[in-house]
Each structure stands twice: as structure tokens, then as C-alpha cells.
Design an enzyme around this catalytic site. Structure first.
Site, PDB file in Angstrom:
ATOM      1  N   GLY A   1       0.810  -1.223   0.000  1.00 53.48           N
ATOM      2  CA  GLY A   1       0.000   0.000   0.000  1.00 53.48           C
ATOM      3  C   GLY A   1       0.834   1.259   0.000  1.00 53.48           C
TER       4      GLY A   1
ATOM      5  N   ASP B   1       0.178   2.392   8.556  1.00 55.75           N
ATOM      6  CA  ASP B   1      -0.466   1.749   9.710  1.00 55.75           C
ATOM      7  C   ASP B   1       0.326   1.910  11.002  1.00 55.75           C
ATOM      8  OD1 ASP B   1      -2.290   0.954   7.869  1.00 55.75           O
ATOM      9  OD2 ASP B   1      -1.803  -1.177   7.929  1.00 55.75           O
TER      10      ASP B   1
ATOM     11  N   LYS C   1       8.239   1.016   5.614  1.00 54.31           N
ATOM     12  CA  LYS C   1       7.096   1.796   5.120  1.00 54.31           C
ATOM     13  C   LYS C   1       5.798   1.245   5.648  1.00 54.31           C
ATOM     14  CE  LYS C   1       4.467   0.198   2.586  1.00 54.31           C
ATOM     15  NZ  LYS C   1       3.667  -0.611   1.689  1.00 54.31           N
ATOM     16  N   THR C   2       4.865   2.064   6.036  1.00 54.82           N
ATOM     17  CA  THR C   2       3.445   1.754   6.223  1.00 54.82           C
ATOM     18  C   THR C   2       2.768   2.860   6.998  1.00 54.82           C
ATOM     19  OG1 THR C   2       1.777   0.371   7.249  1.00 54.82           O
ATOM     20  CG2 THR C   2       3.933   0.234   8.229  1.00 54.82           C
TER      21      THR C   2
ATOM     22  N   ARG D   1       1.389  -5.953  -4.913  1.00 56.93           N
ATOM     23  CA  ARG D   1       1.258  -6.792  -3.715  1.00 56.93           C
ATOM     24  C   ARG D   1       1.790  -8.220  -3.901  1.00 56.93           C
ATOM     25  NH1 ARG D   1      -1.407  -4.171   0.371  1.00 56.93           N
ATOM     26  NH2 ARG D   1      -2.525  -2.309  -0.276  1.00 56.93           N
TER      27      ARG D   1
ATOM     28  N   ASP E   1       5.891  -7.574   6.251  1.00 49.73           N
ATOM     29  CA  ASP E   1       6.014  -8.771   5.420  1.00 49.73           C
ATOM     30  C   ASP E   1       7.042  -8.579   4.306  1.00 49.73           C
ATOM     31  OD1 ASP E   1       4.280 -10.291   6.838  1.00 49.73           O
ATOM     32  OD2 ASP E   1       2.583 -10.042   5.468  1.00 49.73           O
TER      33      ASP E   1
END
Lengths: 549, 549
Positions: free
Chosen positions: A79, A203, A200-201, A143, A174
Site C-alpha cells: 500500500g 499503519d 514503510k506503512t 502486492r 512482510d
């Protein structure tokens, strides 16, 4: 191409960097490291990349001689997160500074670009178009998971063709786990191809002792907080609506928590707390209804509720129900053939355990239907599609009607619902993320030219001014433990959920009663600012400030 | 009270003003005016406020002597719009500059505050808390209409008690119409109470020859455009979703148009065009499906569609259906008593005209149900609750499935839907709105101390630097015509819909084919900036720039 005035102005922003990276750089290596758990298993799986030292980058008095040219390939995985382009810009500038003959390739459309040999050389004119911009559109993301040997082998072919010596994988937990598997494989095969990861994220769940925060979390939370703040000012002006706001963040509640710290809503649900207290959906509903009733008693028939996207899966009883439905409905042709919603509903009721059946019956019909209809290719319920904000509105409304009947609630319960996610993933990176990402890219370059592999680029001390940030590399194996994934034990980077003993959650817990009271304590963060006073433009997240305090 | 860094920083922003307002001010009066239409009727209804001259404020060389102290009451009417607080701050500062003994009262909770005598004196410490902030929470707003004599008479009582000589009503077209009715009544009754209006609404539909734009439109559109731009960058990165984005704006499509001009989406529907071309819902669906198919043919299975909130009512066939449903279902006890959705649906089908029945049948069931279930207290369909973005997604999906069958479409159609409204109504006002509103407040003060009534405060020449803005007053009657409202002819300010011959729409019409093409032309406006380069921080809307070009 037409650009907005801000797009144009941001192109010339020069990201701030750790002072150590400004001139020549030297690597300082620490002690040998261990994985956070399951040391024996991890070590056995990663004989070449286990136990490597933590690396710190220092300013060098005498520069390294110009190295042989290197070719680097970069991959955006998963993402979008604000700042991805700046990692690539930092990589590019770092490479060109060390040796103008160094080249940077972008693998297109995510990890599959490596496997399928789709790439583009990133030259100065391309890079300049993407400085300090949001999005992953420079090379696209994807992905595809890099997990299998045939993929790794394909990657070798492609790299050999291009003369690529190192791959940088920008991704979440992941993707970084897989980066390490790839690094290990390439070392075992003696391919000479290094692999470096980047955290990265949006979230915010990729963080640990060595990683203070993942990039993109700062900007995304600031965008969502802007919107939450604006809605709160509206709620407080119109005095008419309860706003239920669901916030992206697949699993952990970091985003909801950070937005709550920034905007001080009346209610913020934290999934991790729900799970720890073994709360039911009805418990959550009752808690919200109580706050609504208390505010209504003081004449305040409005408010705000923040809901983390992952909530449903953290409610133990819901998780059991979903598990039962997944087991029941996977490849269930009888069910698929059944005609009519009512027949399907009755069938399901007969098949569930009594507890799950009771929960299933208590859900609004539309939501119950969603649980059985929208399934992913593996037959699983797509939890992220469940509109939890509407579910809660409906159930809280029902509870309040009961309370009204019992005389414990007098008021109006008019609502609005919102879901914010896509609004923040590709925002123009905040100064913090622009600086942090650019520094990560420059750091990755240094690890590459020093011949390192199986490391994640890290930049720490992030609540200090950028000049004082500390750049370096952490062996990815150091962050790993063994976890069950799809029935098998696998080495993975531990996902960081909200720590109920951590300072950010404790701050919320200490203040939420006050925020819920009739005297709302709304804070209005406003939009991300790129210019102006430093306290307005250069602040990291409240989460980071509290954690580093 | 805790504040965000931006809230704190904005408190000390000093709004820019027309140069003429900086020192002493003199009023220059123009020729007698006429209403835009129905001159005889309007003149008969407004004998005291008809035909007054347009007023321009100029800098005076010799100041007016200190006037007798005046007390002013201010009312916020209707939906929130960014900048309302600054109108009040401008009023306050203007009043205190002229005579420190002047007082400003706020009537609480909208027009009902005047009628019910709920008020608060606004003192310097209160005012300072609200400088350059969003929201209407300083005194609250409300939707009570000031239309009846008993309300006006109550207002007189309250004003006499407080010694209030003038009322400033900050509102949209209806509220300003009512302000003029009130002004006329107070002149007829010789009460000595003046009434001045101020043009507010994010919808942008209160504009005409004399009013270049209503306040709040600028900020709200910039917030929505930020979000549209962020979503577009996400669409262009993930290359996975069509985003259908509904934008607030009750009736006219100014907001959707302005956001399209700022962000250049693939598709932007303009309700006024739909109506002018007598398009059906299916026509709109087909147009969207064609763009989706054309982009899919070039491998681009993503895009953005902007949808104005008022669309449904501009589709002639839908309007007829809604009218039939309103007539059919008002006080229809038979219908209410009916059990089961299917029975209700069948009943409705038998009662509609054939054309409306066909349309009703063609709608997704959930939407058809919404049309018959959610009704306002008058029994009318609540059009604003209809999720047009979902309606279009479902119908476009169906159309594409047909096209796939016919071999005219090959692609994936995955979607996300959004609705933006509450995110922008209470945003921190842009520099433009902060300056414009503060100037409006100062202008209103000047009209008051000059004894004027039945005027709207206006500031013009808004695409020039603020110093060159022209402040003044326009007789409200000048903007009026007679229109049918609830079956009766009434004097009202003409609502400005999107002019299909105007430059903003023409710009869209000229460019939309290009924007729809496989080479998207997305622009990413980013968040509102308050500091930094003037081209980033002080630009008015694209609509205004095109109109004044």
C-alpha cells in the site's frame, strides 16, 4: 503537465538530513545481534544474515575513495504511504554523490517488476518530477509476495542482465521479512546481489526497539486528524450530529490512537484494549451509549467517535464467529446454490455454535449478510469491507432506544458516518516524512556501497532536529521471531500492536473521561503546513513525542 | 483549552483589508437601483428599502467625528462556512475603532436567539479566541427562518432591552432575503433598528452582478480539492479503483465545478448541464461507462468521478418520480400500514405513471427503497440522503457488464465511494476567506454607523491583492425577483446556478475530454497553506479567477 501552486513550490524543497550524511560517511559497527525470540530457529534459517552487527553512520574526516560504479534496483511494495518517492530521491542523490556513474533502476508495479523484468532507469529528469510528492506512481507498487525460489532465481537473471548489484525493497513488515529471505538466498547462492529494506506503512505497526516509526504514518495521521478536527468543529457548531469515523489501519489501532491524541475526540476505540479486556460488541455499544446519554443529559446531542478499521477482528466473539463462517462457507456449494437471503440466514443459524449464533442474530441484518456474502478468493470474510461505523450507529441507536424506554436517556441521536483511508495514503508528505524518507534513501545508499545485505535502513532519534538524527542499518533477522502463518511456522518481523502499557495509550486512557465529558476538549489540528513556524511545520507525531519523552 | 500549534499560530494572523478601510472612511453613493426583475412587485413590497443606491467605501481625508455609541447584534444563520468568525471579528474591531463604547452582542443559536432573547456580549477576550478560526461555535447557528411578524416584534423587544441599534445577519440567499424583509419592517415601524446582511455559503450559489462570491466557498472547495487530489494520486498509484466522490452543495454544482477545475478529475458531472440537456439517469450512467471502457481499453482500470450532491433533483425524470412519490405517499396511512418491502414496492409500482414506474423499476432496490422510506417531516423524499455515488456505481457496473457481454468493454471495475461535506464546512479559513470575511465585517460596521439598513455588505475586485479590494453596500432589493415558494409568489434573492455560458463551465467543457483520456491530467492541490509563497497561500478560487479574467 499542469501542477498546483503547492506542487510547484514543493519541488524545490530541500529535505533536511542527519548531519552525519551531509559529507563523507563512515560505518561504525556494533556488537553481534540476536533475534527478538526463537534465536535457534531464526539462526538456522538465516545462516548468512543472522547475528550481524547494528550499523551506525558517522561523518568521516577522510572520505572513502570513489567506489566502482554500482547499479541499484528499487521496489515499492504494498500500500501507498506518503514519502515513498522521497526514499527513491534520497537513494538517487546518494548514489550520484558517491559516483556519478552509479545507476538507479526502478522495478515497475511492485515486486513482480523484478520477477518479470519490468524496469525503468530513473534519471535526474524523472527524479526531479517526484521530489517531495505523494503517491507511488513514479514506478508503481504491487502486492506480489517475493517468497518462492523460482521468483528469486528470476530476479537473479534480471539483475545480471541489468548489472544490478543491490535491490532496495520499500515495504511493510512482510515485505521486509521477504527482503531478508531474498538477501539470505542471494548470499547463499553467492550472487553478489545485496538486498536492503526500508520501513514503510501508514499503519504504524512496523516499529520496535530499532525502528522508531515507519514512514507515511506521520502524514497520513495528520491528514486524518485535519478531517477529524474539522468535523469536530462542525459538530460543536451545529450541535446536531454524532459523527462515527472509521480510520484505515488494517490491524493495529495506531492511526486511531494518534488521531485521538491530535484531536481529542469524545470517544476513541482501541482494538487492542477491546481484545485485552475480552469485550463483546455489545460491551462497546454500551460504552458508547453511556457517553452519548451522559452528554445528552447535559444538552449536548453531538460528538465524535473514532473507530479503528481492524476493530472487528479484535473482538474475541466476533473473531470466533468469523472463523466459524470461514470454515462453514469455504467451498460450500450447498450454500451458494441456496435461493433467497432468508433461507441462507436460517441455514447459517442452524450451523453455528450457540454463542456465535446468538451474536450473528444480534447483528443488523445488512451486516450479517455482509459477513456471509463478500468473501475473498480464499473464501474468507473480507473484514475490511465491513462498515463498522454503520454497525455501531445502528446498535448504539437500538441501545439508546431501550435506555429511553427505561428512562435513562433523554435526547436526540442523529448521526453521520465517515471512513478515511484513501485521503491520506498519497498525501504530499509532511516535512517530517519528506525529511525522514529522503534520509532513509541516503542511508540505504551508504549500506549498499559498504556491501551490506539483509539490513533495513533506519533513522533514529526522530524527535530531535533532523541534523541530530542518527542513521544506520539494522539486521532484519534481529527483529524476527517465529509465527504461525497459514498453518505453518514462519520467520517474520514482529508486528507492533498498540502497547497498552505504552505512553501514547496511557495518555489517552488518562484523558478520555475528560474528553468524553459535556465540556468537549476538541483540538483542531488543521491541514498539514509545509511553511511557517517550525512548531507548526516540523512536528513529529504525538505518538513519537510521547514514546521518546 | 488545549490548542494545536496551527490554532495558536493562526490567532495572531492579521487579516488583509481593502486600503480604503484602514483609516477613516467616507461613503460614496451611486445612482438609484432597481431589482433584477419584477420591479413593480418588489418595489410595492419594499417601499422603504427599494431603489437605494449602491454604496462604495472610500478612504476619507477628514475623519467622521466620533459617533454616538451603537450597540450591534450579530446572528449566524444556516449551515457553517469557514470565515464566519472573522466576519464577527471584523465587526468587533470596526466598532471598537470607531468608538470604544460601541458594543457587540451575539444572538445565540441562530435567528431564534433574537426571537427568544438569548444573547451574549462579545468582548475582546472572547473575540480573540476566535480570530481566524473555522466553525460557528462562537455564538452557534440555527435554521429558524425569520419570516413572521410576531418574530420581528419579539426582536424589537429584545433589541430595545439591549439598546441594540443594528442587527447583522450572516447567511445565505434566504437569510439575506429575510434580513431585507426585517429591515423593511423595522423601517416601516420606525423602530430605529437597522439590518445589514452578509453573503455566506459554501455552496457558492449566492453571487450575482454585485456579489463576486459568498464566503466559505473558497476554503471548503480547497479542502475538498485536497482530498480529491490525494485520492487521485492514490488511484494513479494503485491503478486499481474507480473512485466515485459526491460533494456537498445542496442544489447548484459550483463546488463540484470548482473542485474539478482545481484537480482535473476524469469525470465531473454538472447538474445544470444534465437538466439543460434533459438527460436521464441512464444517459449519465452511459456517459460514465463509456469513459471507463475507453480508459480500460488503454489498460487504465481506475479513475475519478465527481458528483454534485444535488444531481438527482436536476434529472427531469427523477424529479418527476420524486414529485409523484411525494404526492403519493404524503399522509398515506395505507402505505405505512403495509407489511414487507416487497408489498410496498408492488403497491408503488401500480400507482406511478408508466414513465416514472419504469424509472423506479430500473433503480437499484436499496435506492428505490430509500426514495420511499426516508422522508422529512413534510413527507418529502430527503434527496440529500440518497447516496448518489453508490447508485451510479451500481448502475455503471451493470452497464459495463452488458458492454462486456457485447464485447465493447474489457476490464475490471473495482470501486470506492466517498462523500465530502462536513470535512470542509468548518475548516480553518484560508487566507482568502480570513481576509474577505474580516473585510466584510469591517464593511458592515461602516454601513451601520452611517445609518444604513436593508443593505448587504459586499467586498469586490477579489482577484486583485486585498489592498485593492472595493468595499461597499448593495441594497438587497436590487438582487431580488419574485419566485414561487411553497405555492406562493415571494420576493427572493435569485439563486445562482452554474452558468453554462460562464467561463468556469466552459473551461471544464473544453478540457474534460482530455482529462477523461487514458493520460489522466490529475492535479494535486494539496492542503490549504497559510504561510509561504503568496501564489500558494493567497489564491482565490479558479472559478473567481476565470470569471474575473
Amino acid at each position: 503537465m499542469k501542477k498546483s501552486p503547492l506542487q510547484i513550490a514543493r519541488q524545490s524543497y530541500q529535505p533536511k538530513m542527519p548531519a552525519a550524511l551531509l559529507g563523507q560517511v563512515v560505518l561504525r559497527e556494533g556488537q553481534a545481534t540476536q533475534s527478538v525470540a526463537d534465536q535457534e530457529e531464526i539462526k538456522a534459517l538465516f545462516p548468512n544474515t543472522y547475528g550481524m552487527p547494528v550499523i551506525t553512520l558517522d561523518a568521516a574526516i577522510n572520505g572513502r575513495p570513489n567506489t566502482t560504479p554500482v547499479n541499484v534496483g528499487v521496489i515499492l511494495s504494498g500500500g501507498q504511504a506518503p514519502g515513498g518517492h522521497n526514499v527513491i530521491c534520497g537513494l538517487f542523490d546518494g548514489l550520484k554523490k558517491i559516483n556519478p556513474k552509479n545507476k538507479l533502476y526502478g522495478f515497475l508495479g511492485g515486486p513482480s517488476g523484478l520477477v518479470e523484468g519490468r524496469y525503468q532507469e530513473l534519471t535526474a529528469d524523472i527524479i526531479d518530477e517526484y521530489r517531495n510528492t505523494g503517491g507511488f506512481d513514479i514506478i508503481g507498487s504491487g502486492r506480489t509476495k517475493l517468497e518462492e525460489e523460482w521468483q528469486f532465481d528470476k530476479g537473479i537473471e534480471v539483475c545480471k542482465q541489468l548489472g544490478v548489484n543491490a535491490i532496495v525493497i520499500i515495504g511493510g513488515d512482510d515485505s521486509n521479512t521477504n527482503a531478508c529471505v531474498l538477501a539470505e538466498y542471494y548470499l547463499q547462492k553467492n550472487t553478489g546481489i545485496q538486498v536492503i529494506g526500508c520501513p514503510k506503512t501508514i499503519d504504524g505497526d512496523l516499529k520496535n526497539e530499532m525502528i522508531e516509526t515507519s514512514f507515511g504514518f506521520d502524514t497520513a495521521c495528520k491528514v486524518y486528524s485535519e478531517l477529524v478536527g474539522n468535523i469536530q468543529r462542525d459538530a460543536n457548531s451545529a450541535k446536531k450530529y454524532w459523527h462515527f469515523i472509521r480510520l484505515m489501519g488494517r490491524s493495529a489501532s495506531h492511526i486511531a490512537l494518534e488521531c485521538a491524541l491530535q484531536s481529542q475526540p469524545n470517544i476513541c476505540i482501541i482494538s487492542e484494549e477491546v481484545e485485552a479486556n475480552n469485550m463483546t460488541l455489545q460491551d462497546i455499544v454500551n460504552q458508547i451509549a453511556e457517553v452519548v446519554a451522559a452528554r445528552a443529559a447535559a444538552g449536548q446531542n453531538f460528538g465524535t467517535v473514532l473507530i479503528p478499521e481492524g476493530l472487528i477482528e479484535f473482538i474475541p466473539a466476533m473473531r470466533r464467529l468469523i472463523q466459524e463462517l470461514n470454515d462453514l462457507l469455504a467451498d460450500n456449494e450447498e450454500f451458494v446454490a441456496m435461493e433467497g437471503d432468508d433461507a441462507k440466514r436460517e441455514y447459517i443459524k442452524t450451523m453455528l455454535t450457540p454463542m456465535s449464533c446468538e451474536l450473528y442474530r444480534s447483528l443488523p441484518k445488512a451486516i450479517a449478510k455482509q459477513l456471509t456474502m463478500d468473501r475473498d478468493p480464499h473464501g474468507n470474510v473480507q473484514v475490511s469491507l465491513i462498515e463498522t461505523e454503520k454497525l455501531l450507529i445502528e446498535m448504539v441507536g437500538k441501545k439508546l432506544a431501550q435506555m429511553k424506554g427505561a428512562g435513562t436517556y433523554v435526547g436526540k441521536f442523529a448521526t453521520q458516518h465517515h471512513f478515511f483511508g484513501y485521503e491520506g495514503r498519497c498525501a504530499i508528505p509532511s516535512n517530517f516524512d519528506a525529511d525522514y524518507c529522503y534520509s532513509l534513501g541516503q542511508t540505504a545508499t551508504q549500506l549498499i556501497v559498504a556491501g551490506k545485505s539483509g539490513y533495513m535502513a533506519v533513522v533514529r532519534n526522530l524527535t530531535a532536529p533532523a541534523a541530530e538524527w542518527i542513521a544506520g542499518g539494522v539486521p532484519i533477522t534481529m527483529m524476527m521471531n517465529m509465527e504461525k502463518r497459514n498453518g505453518k511456522m514462519k520467520p517474520v518481523i514482529q508486528k507492533a500492536l498498540v502497547d497498552l502499557n505504552g505512553k501514547p495509550f496511557k495518555y489517552l486512557a488518562e484523558h478520555r473521561k475528560d474528553w468524553a465529558s459535556a465540556n468537549s476538549k476538541y483540538v483542531y489540528p488543521g491541514p498539514v503546513q509545509y511553511y511557517g513556524p517550525t512548531e507548526v511545520c516540523d512536528q513529529p507525531t504525538r505518538t513519537l513525542l510521547l514514546e521518546n519523552a
